[in-house]
Structures are given as C-alpha cells and as structure tokens.
Design a protein around this motif. Sequence first.
Motif, PDB file in Angstrom:
ATOM      1  N   ARG A 199       0.946  -1.188  -0.053  1.00  0.00           N
ATOM      2  CA  ARG A 199      -0.034  -0.080   0.083  1.00  0.00           C
ATOM      3  C   ARG A 199       0.892   1.215   0.044  1.00  0.00           C
ATOM      4  O   ARG A 199       2.079   1.006   0.175  1.00  0.00           O
ATOM      5  N   LEU A 200       0.403   2.252  -0.032  1.00  0.00           N
ATOM      6  CA  LEU A 200       1.280   3.624  -0.142  1.00  0.00           C
ATOM      7  C   LEU A 200       1.521   3.976   1.599  1.00  0.00           C
ATOM      8  O   LEU A 200       0.722   3.593   2.286  1.00  0.00           O
ATOM      9  N   ALA A 201       2.649   4.286   1.586  1.00  0.00           N
ATOM     10  CA  ALA A 201       3.299   4.744   2.829  1.00  0.00           C
ATOM     11  C   ALA A 201       2.538   5.760   3.387  1.00  0.00           C
ATOM     12  O   ALA A 201       1.862   6.828   2.620  1.00  0.00           O
ATOM     13  N   ASP A 202       2.497   6.252   4.543  1.00  0.00           N
ATOM     14  CA  ASP A 202       1.907   7.278   5.416  1.00  0.00           C
ATOM     15  C   ASP A 202       2.272   8.594   4.684  1.00  0.00           C
ATOM     16  O   ASP A 202       1.285   9.568   4.612  1.00  0.00           O
ATOM     17  N   ALA A 203       3.566   8.541   4.361  1.00  0.00           N
ATOM     18  CA  ALA A 203       4.014   9.744   3.632  1.00  0.00           C
ATOM     19  C   ALA A 203       3.446  10.129   2.512  1.00  0.00           C
ATOM     20  O   ALA A 203       3.691  11.378   1.983  1.00  0.00           O
ATOM     21  N   TYR A 204       2.805   9.297   1.818  1.00  0.00           N
ATOM     22  CA  TYR A 204       2.085   9.255   0.425  1.00  0.00           C
ATOM     23  C   TYR A 204       0.490   9.035   0.449  1.00  0.00           C
ATOM     24  O   TYR A 204       0.023   8.977  -0.468  1.00  0.00           O
ATOM     25  N   ALA A 205       0.068   9.361   1.796  1.00  0.00           N
ATOM     26  CA  ALA A 205      -1.334   9.217   2.057  1.00  0.00           C
ATOM     27  C   ALA A 205      -2.223   9.964   1.032  1.00  0.00           C
ATOM     28  O   ALA A 205      -3.378   9.495   0.603  1.00  0.00           O
ATOM     29  N   ASP A 206      -1.755  11.110   0.943  1.00  0.00           N
ATOM     30  CA  ASP A 206      -2.589  12.217   0.196  1.00  0.00           C
ATOM     31  C   ASP A 206      -2.758  11.579  -1.330  1.00  0.00           C
ATOM     32  O   ASP A 206      -3.732  12.088  -1.813  1.00  0.00           O
ATOM     33  N   PHE A 207      -2.058  10.763  -1.750  1.00  0.00           N
ATOM     34  CA  PHE A 207      -2.023  10.236  -3.153  1.00  0.00           C
ATOM     35  C   PHE A 207      -2.773   8.900  -3.197  1.00  0.00           C
ATOM     36  O   PHE A 207      -2.837   8.095  -4.185  1.00  0.00           O
ATOM     37  N   ASP A 208      -3.192   8.494  -2.013  1.00  0.00           N
ATOM     38  CA  ASP A 208      -3.778   7.045  -1.936  1.00  0.00           C
ATOM     39  C   ASP A 208      -5.533   6.975  -2.371  1.00  0.00           C
ATOM     40  O   ASP A 208      -6.188   7.436  -1.449  1.00  0.00           O
ATOM     41  N   ALA A 209      -5.865   6.508  -3.401  1.00  0.00           N
ATOM     42  CA  ALA A 209      -7.122   6.648  -3.795  1.00  0.00           C
ATOM     43  C   ALA A 209      -7.962   5.940  -2.675  1.00  0.00           C
ATOM     44  O   ALA A 209      -9.224   6.206  -2.721  1.00  0.00           O
ATOM     45  N   GLU A 210      -7.609   5.136  -2.160  1.00  0.00           N
ATOM     46  CA  GLU A 210      -8.352   4.156  -0.985  1.00  0.00           C
ATOM     47  C   GLU A 210      -8.542   5.253  -0.138  1.00  0.00           C
ATOM     48  O   GLU A 210      -9.544   5.008   0.729  1.00  0.00           O
ATOM     49  N   ARG A 211      -7.934   6.166   0.214  1.00  0.00           N
ATOM     50  CA  ARG A 211      -8.117   7.030   1.144  1.00  0.00           C
ATOM     51  C   ARG A 211      -8.997   8.552   0.605  1.00  0.00           C
ATOM     52  O   ARG A 211      -9.940   8.891   1.185  1.00  0.00           O
ATOM     53  N   ARG A 212      -8.644   8.753  -0.452  1.00  0.00           N
ATOM     54  CA  ARG A 212      -9.302   9.755  -1.126  1.00  0.00           C
ATOM     55  C   ARG A 212     -10.761   9.544  -1.530  1.00  0.00           C
ATOM     56  O   ARG A 212     -11.528  10.350  -1.583  1.00  0.00           O
ATOM     57  N   PHE A 213     -10.944   8.250  -1.702  1.00  0.00           N
ATOM     58  CA  PHE A 213     -12.323   7.884  -2.384  1.00  0.00           C
ATOM     59  C   PHE A 213     -12.961   6.894  -1.416  1.00  0.00           C
ATOM     60  O   PHE A 213     -12.127   6.175  -0.766  1.00  0.00           O
ATOM     61  N   ALA A 214     -14.394   6.910  -1.243  1.00  0.00           N
ATOM     62  CA  ALA A 214     -14.845   5.865  -0.525  1.00  0.00           C
ATOM     63  C   ALA A 214     -14.894   4.625  -1.409  1.00  0.00           C
ATOM     64  O   ALA A 214     -15.663   4.566  -2.570  1.00  0.00           O
TER      65      ALA A 214
END
Lengths: 220, 261, 375
Positions: free
Chosen positions: C288-303
């Motif tokens: 998965r994306l590391a926390d430093a890249y959380a802003d770019f994680d589609a799983e966090r950006r979209f439901a």
Amino acid sequence: MSAPGGTGFLYPFLDAAERDAGPLLEDLARSAEAKAAESAALRANVLAASEDELSAVGLAMATRFDAGGRLLAMGNGGSSTDAASLVTLFGDPPAGRPLPARSLADDLAVLTALGNDVGFEVVFLRQVIAQVEPSDMVVGFSTSGGSKNLLLAFDEACERGCLTVGLAGYQGGQMAVSPSVQHCFVVPSQSIHRIQETQAALSWRLWEVVQAALRPLGPS
Amino acid sequence: MSVGTAAQSAAGPAGALDAERGAAGAGGLPPGFGVDVAGAALALARRFAHGGTLWCFAPAWPAHAHHVAVEFVHPVVVGTRALPAVAVSAEAGVAGLRTLCRAGDALVVVASSEEPAARRALARAPAWGLTTIWIGAGPRPAPGAADHVLWWEGEVPSQAAHTGRFVLSYHLLWELTHVCFEHPGLLEEPQVCSGPACVTCGDEGRLVEVLRLGEGGAVLVRAATGLEWADASLVEGVSPGSLVLVHAGSVLTVLAEGSGE
Amino acid sequence: MRFVDEYRDPAAARALVRRIATLSNGKRFAFMEVCGGHTHTIYRHGIEHLLPDGVELVHGPGCPVCVIPMGRIDDAIAVAEQPGVLFTTFGDMMRVPGSSGSLLDAKARGADVRFVYSPLDALRLAVDNPGREVVFFAVGFETTAPSTAVTLRRAKAEGVSNFSVFCNHVTIVPPIKAILDSPDLRLDGFLGPGHVSTVIGQRPYRFVAEQYGKPLVTAGFEPLDILQAVEMLLVQCAAGRADVENQYTRCVVEEGNPRALAIMAEVFALRPHFEWRGLGFISQSALRLADAYADFDAERRFAVPGVRVADPKACQCGEVLKGVIKPWQCKVFGTACTPETPIGTCMVSSEGACAAYYNFGRLHREAALSVGARA
C-alpha cells in the motif's frame, strides 16, 4: 491459390499458398551438405594436383621476399575480396612473419580516377607501371581467367621481371595460356562459388609454403 | 535432424587441409551446419522479401564483409535477382551501423566470438530490429547471441578466415536464400502470437538503446518499434549508446556493454 | 523439432533439447515457472512439446492481473464511476471481470477509463487535466512497483494534487512460499522470474534452496532462456544440489537494483495481508502507499466499498494457479469460460495460464490430454 487448370505441378513457384517450411528447410539442408561435399572434393583434388607447383612457387616467392620483394594482389568483384584476404594473410598473418603485401583494388581514389579518366581495363596496369619493381610478385584472381584488366597488368609485370601468379577457374581462360602468367593454378569447376572456395585453400597453402621457406631474419 | 558428416579433420586446424587432401569427397561441414544455414537463409529471404537491407560487418576481416555484399548485389548466377546488401567498414563500425540500419533489416557478421565490435553490434541488434546471422569459428558465442549462428567450432578463427571456411559459409547462405524466393508462400513472417501481451502480466522488459539524455531523468530510446521516451531515474551510468531494459516506461537495468549475450 | 526453427539461435536450442533429454534420463521432473511472461513464452513457442514426457512445466501464479480478487475490481469500478474521475489502467485490467462487469463495461456505461502504458503517462494526464481527478490503477509485481513509486515521488515533488493511485501491487516471494507450504504439491524446482529479479536480485530466493531444498534458476524470456534454465535445474537435480542460480545474467545481477528498492521502501508499506484470487489471503504479500504518500492514496481519497467477493464457484483458477490441475482439467475451461467470456482471471490476461493454453495449446489438446492422463 495454386496455379489454375492443374498446372500447379509444372509451376510450383506460382504457388503462394505454401505454408509449411519444413520440407523446404530439409531440402536446403541437404543441398548445403551436397554443395559442401562438392567443394571439399574439388579442393582436395586441386590441392593434390597442384602441390608440386605450389611448392615451387612458394619457394620462389620466399626468395623474393627475402630479397625485399613485395606482393601485389588484384581481382574484380568477389575476386577482389579474395585478393584482399590474401593480402591480409601475408601482411598480418595468424602466425609467422608479416610480409609486405597490398591489394591493387584497395585505393578507391586511384581506382576511380583511372577507371573514370582512362577506362577500367587499365586500373591495375597503370598501378603496375607506376609502382612495381622487378623484385615484386603480382598475384591475380579471376574465376573466368579472362579479366582484361588482370591480363594487361600481368603483361606489364612480366615484362618488368616480376613473378606472376594467376588463380583461375573453368578451364583457365586466357590466363592459362598467356605467357605473362608464369604460374597459373586452374580450379576446374563451372561454379564460381566452388572455384573461389578452392582458391582460398590454394592461397592458404601458398602462404604456408612461403612461411616455411623464408630465411631467418637478421645477420647470419 | 543433423545431416552433417563426421568427417571433421582430426588433425586440428593447423593440419586441416593436409588431412583433407587425404579424404577427398568428405562432406566437410560441421554437424548441424546444413540445418543452421537453411534456417538462416529462410530468415534472410523473408527480410529481403519485406524490403529489408542486408548489412555486412566483419571488423577483423573487412574483405569478407565486402565479399558477402558483392555476392548479393551482383549475383554470379544468371537469372538471380540483385539484392540490397552493403558492407559496413571496420572504421564505420558500430556507430556507422547504428546510423544506417533500419528496423526490419538483416545483419550478417563474420567474426570470432571474442571480437568486441561484433559483440557490441549484435547485442544492440534486437533494439535496432535486425535479424542477425553470425558466421565464425573457434569457441561458440553464448547461446542466443544472434538469431542464427553458423559456426566452425573446432577451428582457429584466424585460420578459418583464410582457408575458405567463411567463403563457403556465405556462398551457401547466398545460394539457399535464392532457393527460398521460389517459395513465396513461405516468405510471410510466421504468425505465432495471437493477441496483445500485457505490460504487467507478461513482466515485459524491452531491450532498447539510449539515443540521448533528456531532462528530469528522461531518456530518448530506440526500440525495434521506433523511438520513445523512458524514465531513467532508477539507474546509474546511462549514456547515449547504453543498452537498457525498459518496463512500463521505466529503465530497470543497464546491460553490460556489448556482452553479446 | 519444428518449433525450434523459429527460435533465436536454433542450433543452440537443439543442443539444449538434446542435453535436457540426456539429463532427465526418463525420470519425472516438475518445475514451476512462477512468472506469467514465462508461461506466455512456453505456450507461444511450443516449448512443452520439445521437452521429454517426464519433464513437466507447472504454471504458477505469476500473472499479477490474474490474481487480483473480484472485490478489488469492484472497488476500482466504484472509483472510476465517481463524478470527475479520469481512471487509468494497464490494458489487460480493462477486461478483468468483477462481480458485476469489468472496467470496460464501466467505460461503456460512461465512465472515463483510459489505457496507459506507464504510470508516468497517467501523471501527465493529471497535469494536462487539472479539473479532473486522475486515478491510476497500480497493479504488478516488483517489476512494475518502481515505476509507480517514481511517479508518486514526482507527483509529490511537483505538487500534483489531482493525482492518486489505487494500489494493488503484489510481491512474488510470498506466493512462492505459500506454494512450497502447500501439502498437495510436488515440485522439483523453480524457474525464477526474470524481470522481477532485475529489481530484487537473487538474494530473496535463497530460502527456496536453503529451507525447502529446491533449486531455483532465474530465467530470461526467450525460448532459449527457458530451455537453458530447465537444463540448469536438471544439472542441479542430477548432482543432488539445490542452489539459487542465474541464467539471465545479461539483465539480472545478484543485488538487483538498489535505487529501485530504496524508492519502493520510501513510497510503499507492506499490507499485513492481501487476498489473491484462488490462493486466498497471503500475509505480507502486497503493497500500500506509505503514510508519507497518504494524500495520493485513492483508497483514502475515495470511498471504496471494500467488499470481499467470493470467487465464482465453477471456476478452479486457484487450483490452476497452484499447479494442482492443468487448465484443461478445469470444469468450465473452453466451454463456459473462454477468452471472450472469461469467468476466472486466468482466462483474461493473455499471460494467464488458461488463456495462454486456450490460445496456443488447443490445437494440441489431444496430445496434451494423453500426457495429462499419464501425469
């Protein structure tokens, strides 16, 4: 899309529908083996028949090299590359002593100047006139034995006292009968390819004899 | 499969011709050579049939490159067609070849397996989209170093170059190539692939040559399919002429220069 | 040896085929190629027909598209169908079926789904379309993950805020271990993945030899590479050795690509577990994306729904992926499940064992069945 009207068996080359390369590849492989066998047999026969004269020519060439003579080779087309190979063999040999040798078909400036300004028949002759000394050796390759530019160059070289050696095919053509070609090795074949393959073997044998006969370098 | 004869000289290269004089009529081809030259001829005929040019390269023995070229351009047998073949001089070398050749061409190299310029050229040939034939003697090249390897394994290269072995090899290649033209149906490239391969699932890695360096780690590369940009920020030591492996737009590794493998 | 004529360096291939026959000496060997690219080469070039009857190549889970579970496809479609989203993906992902259709179906319904060749192309789309939310469906093994990582680092450096990644990268070593732990499996060695190894090198495979006593040879993708790797495996077997060896030396070095590994460590983190279609959950087998890249994680950006969907009952992809059955032994192979109407993922990607077999092997099915009967 076989040729129409049942003529396919007559003109198989019209048949573009052939898809299985297997039979062709088998034919080609057999053909290659047969040609190679023919080449090997021809080479063996010619080498055996030429051994005495090869030895004599090789000894004469060694004597001339010992005296400072140079080897000049010539030929047209594929034969010019065989001449170049001979030059490489003598000049930059895999073993033994490098000897002065060069090809008269090498210098494109000279070749095109003579060919354009005078005529292609004189491209070797004019170089012989300009450069050759009596102690030199002139070797010419011609599968037909009839190349005019070689014959003219041989005449001049012979007149100047050079050793002249020809390698020809078929029945030897003019080179076999010209008094200017002091030694002519004829490869009796109708195939230019098979002739050239055996001429290479003759060149190698000649080089072996020369290397063996050279006087050791340095003051005795 | 192999129709070669076992009539190889036992006397070793130095005495090869001496031995042969005592064995008139022997086949003289190494085992399997006939099959190999047949396959090479068909591949070459296919390239010619599709408009390809044959480049001839023999860095240590330029005369052989010239002989191959003149063989195809000015055929000795009446009725055979003249074909585009060009000798590339040793001076022009790999750089000259790179500039001249186009995807779909063929390259015949006459050289030993140790010849550095031959190895550099052949290692790059896949990136240039060339079909390759390597004629030589001595130790065999690494497997897959060329598309077709026509080899005189038991002989010393510098001798085989002058005893007629190589001349015979490319004469056979020329003769057999022209036989293939009588079989137009076989000159179509074989269709073995059915459908596109996927970059990821195929674990694709394409061999390309770096043409020049761009900005921000980008490199312009030459692939068999044309020019494209790739990102080279994951690797070190990339320069024009480097052979690299590209996957999904990224250069993953730089190949050892001209390893020939 | 009809296939051999079309190989690169047929002479060397013929010599290898003879060596393989001599080395195998009538005995039975089963080697697994874990990489989908190898499976593709093996089918496309008829390599199975050149090997002695006793030498069997078992096709492993090496197609990263094939192992993506249905629920993840459903998640991807849910993201793609959100307003303003421009969804990008590699080609073969388009046709992989979720529980209600594929991304291609979503595209037909009006979603903006586009095929890209590289994740960097997706980032370029984001820069060129600042009004859109560009999402990249990241899939692939360690070969592809570095490209995604490079892209994310660049997106972050350039402050591209309308770009995100739906990360489905998986790693190849955990499934190899899962397969080695599987009780119903008998393998004599592995063909290691070639291009994955350009990134991870040879060291990660050592456990295969050291803990499980199986040889592994990393192989390239030409038919000749595969044959040479099989020969190297047989040499090891004959000598009673189990080592990690490298056939693909022209591209793979022992230590891999340290720069690629470093950027992956920066951008990604291991997931505690991940579901592989047919193989079930495998721990620490995906990124998965590391926390430093959380802003770019589609799983966090979209439901995303994140619903687990069971594999279709009729489909036996799992057993095919584990090498327990051959593709043609699956109940639905070639009948209900074809490349045109795939049920399982193995039939979707052309590198999937079933699709590869269907495309290249069906003409030889009779012969293959008789080999299978002996197996």
